[in-house]
Design a protein around this motif. Structure first.
Motif, PDB file in Angstrom:
ATOM      1  N   TRP A  23     -36.295  13.093  22.734  1.00 49.10           N
ATOM      2  CA  TRP A  23     -37.082  14.427  22.914  1.00 49.10           C
ATOM      3  C   TRP A  23     -36.423  15.162  23.929  1.00 49.10           C
ATOM      4  O   TRP A  23     -35.725  14.505  24.812  1.00 49.10           O
ATOM      5  N   LEU A  41     -43.566  20.761  17.595  1.00 48.39           N
ATOM      6  CA  LEU A  41     -43.825  19.566  18.209  1.00 48.39           C
ATOM      7  C   LEU A  41     -44.172  19.776  19.922  1.00 48.39           C
ATOM      8  O   LEU A  41     -43.267  20.499  20.261  1.00 48.39           O
ATOM      9  N   THR A  42     -44.857  18.672  20.478  1.00 52.62           N
ATOM     10  CA  THR A  42     -44.966  18.555  21.964  1.00 52.62           C
ATOM     11  C   THR A  42     -44.795  17.176  22.135  1.00 52.62           C
ATOM     12  O   THR A  42     -45.040  16.296  21.314  1.00 52.62           O
ATOM     13  N   TYR A  44     -46.404  15.565  24.134  1.00 51.53           N
ATOM     14  CA  TYR A  44     -47.586  14.869  24.727  1.00 51.53           C
ATOM     15  C   TYR A  44     -48.692  14.836  23.479  1.00 51.53           C
ATOM     16  O   TYR A  44     -49.773  14.286  23.723  1.00 51.53           O
ATOM     17  N   GLY A  45     -48.493  15.261  22.494  1.00 47.56           N
ATOM     18  CA  GLY A  45     -49.416  15.152  21.379  1.00 47.56           C
ATOM     19  C   GLY A  45     -48.975  14.370  20.140  1.00 47.56           C
ATOM     20  O   GLY A  45     -47.873  14.243  20.139  1.00 47.56           O
ATOM     21  N   ASP A  46     -49.907  14.219  19.517  1.00 53.94           N
ATOM     22  CA  ASP A  46     -49.531  13.657  17.952  1.00 53.94           C
ATOM     23  C   ASP A  46     -49.117  14.618  16.984  1.00 53.94           C
ATOM     24  O   ASP A  46     -49.830  15.843  17.131  1.00 53.94           O
ATOM     25  N   ALA A  47     -48.328  14.318  16.176  1.00 53.74           N
ATOM     26  CA  ALA A  47     -47.938  15.352  15.050  1.00 53.74           C
ATOM     27  C   ALA A  47     -48.375  14.479  13.591  1.00 53.74           C
ATOM     28  O   ALA A  47     -48.140  13.384  13.614  1.00 53.74           O
TER      29      ALA A  47
END
Length: 71
Positions: A23, A41-42, A44-47
């Motif tokens: 990342w 995408l981040t 800290y989150g789910d994708a």
């Protein structure tokens, strides 16, 4: 590494993998027109990618610049 889990319709994990791309904040600097899947995408989150989006994501990973973990 990016950790990935594939879930079936029952939400059970059917596969896991660690992708070979580290990342980096550089993903946010990608051109959203050229890399819409990765740009969104981040860290800290789910994708969630549906079956129609997965080929687009794989194509983006193949075009990823060397400075961001590509060839």
């Amino acid at each position: 590494m990016i950790n990935m889990a594939v879930r079936g319709e029952s939400r059970n994990v059917v596969a896991r993998a660690n992708a070979g791309v580290e990342w980096t904040a550089g993903f946010a600097d990608l051109d959203p027109a050229e890399f819409p899947m990765l740009w969104a995408l981040t860290p800290y989150g789910d994708a969630v990618f549906n079956q129609r989006q997965v080929p687009l994501l794989l194509a983006e990973l193949d075009r990823l610049p060397a400075g961001l973990g590509g060839d």
